[in-house]
Design a protein around this motif. Structure first.
Motif, PDB file in Angstrom:
ATOM      1  N   THR A 183       0.864  -1.177   0.000  1.00  0.00           N
ATOM      2  CA  THR A 183       0.000   0.000   0.000  1.00  0.00           C
ATOM      3  C   THR A 183       0.899   1.224   0.000  1.00  0.00           C
ATOM      4  O   THR A 183       1.621   1.478   0.971  1.00  0.00           O
ATOM      5  N   ALA A 184       0.873   1.960  -1.101  1.00  0.00           N
ATOM      6  CA  ALA A 184       1.673   3.181  -1.172  1.00  0.00           C
ATOM      7  C   ALA A 184       1.069   4.223  -0.234  1.00  0.00           C
ATOM      8  O   ALA A 184      -0.155   4.391  -0.179  1.00  0.00           O
ATOM      9  N   VAL A 185       1.909   4.903   0.514  1.00  0.00           N
ATOM     10  CA  VAL A 185       1.416   5.897   1.465  1.00  0.00           C
ATOM     11  C   VAL A 185       1.657   7.311   0.966  1.00  0.00           C
ATOM     12  O   VAL A 185       1.224   8.283   1.588  1.00  0.00           O
ATOM     13  N   ASN A 186       2.353   7.430  -0.173  1.00  0.00           N
ATOM     14  CA  ASN A 186       2.583   8.731  -0.816  1.00  0.00           C
ATOM     15  C   ASN A 186       3.247   9.753   0.105  1.00  0.00           C
ATOM     16  O   ASN A 186       2.900  10.928   0.101  1.00  0.00           O
ATOM     17  N   LYS A 187       4.159   9.269   0.900  1.00  0.00           N
ATOM     18  CA  LYS A 187       4.938  10.170   1.746  1.00  0.00           C
ATOM     19  C   LYS A 187       6.217   9.459   2.178  1.00  0.00           C
ATOM     20  O   LYS A 187       6.365   8.252   2.002  1.00  0.00           O
ATOM     21  N   LYS A 188       7.118  10.234   2.734  1.00  0.00           N
ATOM     22  CA  LYS A 188       8.368   9.658   3.206  1.00  0.00           C
ATOM     23  C   LYS A 188       8.218   9.159   4.637  1.00  0.00           C
ATOM     24  O   LYS A 188       7.400   9.644   5.412  1.00  0.00           O
ATOM     25  N   GLU A 207      10.671   7.441   0.379  1.00  0.00           N
ATOM     26  CA  GLU A 207       9.315   7.071  -0.010  1.00  0.00           C
ATOM     27  C   GLU A 207       9.082   5.615   0.392  1.00  0.00           C
ATOM     28  O   GLU A 207       9.849   4.724   0.004  1.00  0.00           O
ATOM     29  N   ALA A 242       6.288   2.190   1.447  1.00  0.00           N
ATOM     30  CA  ALA A 242       5.009   1.518   1.228  1.00  0.00           C
ATOM     31  C   ALA A 242       4.808   0.533   2.369  1.00  0.00           C
ATOM     32  O   ALA A 242       5.774   0.053   2.966  1.00  0.00           O
ATOM     33  N   LEU A 290       9.786   1.929  -1.175  1.00  0.00           N
ATOM     34  CA  LEU A 290       9.067   1.581  -2.399  1.00  0.00           C
ATOM     35  C   LEU A 290      10.059   1.221  -3.503  1.00  0.00           C
ATOM     36  O   LEU A 290       9.778   0.370  -4.345  1.00  0.00           O
TER      37      LEU A 290
END
Length: 221
Positions: A148-153, A164, A166, A191
């Motif tokens: 699940t990508a969380v779109n943040k560091k 980045e 996941a 990621l």
């Protein structure tokens, strides 16, 4: 040719010590402090290779005596022939690790520099799957799960870098549990596995995560 003995994570640890030394040489004027930094670098390298012959240990310890960025660069370049490669594997071997995956979108092995891998990892965006392969005791361990990508560091479990990330989630079926009972283990990891491999300097967290999954008997998620 020298016999390779420096694994990817160990090379990264050596490079990290060189970076710390360069920074200290540029910013620290106190000779006692500099000596402490140099001694610590020598100790860290010695810790990385406890069973290495004395002659080779002395060659590695030369890092702590260097003074310029050029010398550090030459030192690291000189280690290249000693780098031990991740055990090369074929696409057929990969497929055998993940028999329940009907269509395994594996990376192109011909494009990989195996000397720069501690683990082999990749994502299948279309299937929302993440894969991880790690060599242990002469064989490969393969783990597959959902990401699940969380779109943040954030901080990666494997390399401890702030990048980045996941959420990598693996389903397990504990022993003696009902057929429909699953337990999920998840952790945040990079990621980009290649970037993660460039940073990892210690395999303890990665191996502990793999061990936890294996003890829970990973199931196809």
């Amino acid at each position: 040719m020298p016999t390779p003995f420096i694994r990817n994570h160990q090379f990264n640890a050596i490079r990290r010590q060189s970076e710390l030394l360069i920074q200290a040489l540029r910013t620290v004027a106190d000779r006692n402090v500099l000596k402490a930094v140099r001694d610590n670098a020598a100790y860290k390298l010695d810790e990385l290779f406890p069973e290495l012959p004395d002659e080779r240990r002395r060659e590695l310890a030369a890092l702590s005596e260097l003074d310029t960025a050029e010398q550090f660069q030459q030192y690291l370049e000189g280690l290249e022939p000693w780098r031990e490669a991740f055990p090369p594997m074929s696409n057929n071997q990969l497929r055998k690790l993940f028999p329940k995956t009907k269509k395994l979108n594996a990376p192109d092995m011909a494009l990989l520099d195996f000397r720069r891998l501690t683990y082999l990892g990749w994502t299948d965006i279309a299937a929302n799957r993440m894969y991880l392969v790690y060599p242990s005791d002469g064989r490969y361990i393969g783990i597959a799960g959902r990401f699940t990508a969380v779109n943040k560091k954030g901080y990666c479990l494997i390399c401890n870098g702030y990048e980045e990330i996941a959420l990598f989630t693996v389903k397990t079926r504990p022993a003696n549990s009902p057929p429909d009972y699953y337990k999920a283990f998840g952790n945040y990891i990079c990621l980009d596995s290649q970037a993660c491999n460039r940073r990892i300097a210690d395999t303890a967290a990665l191996e502990q995560f793999i061990q936890t999954i294996r003890e829970g008997k990973a199931a196809d998620a």
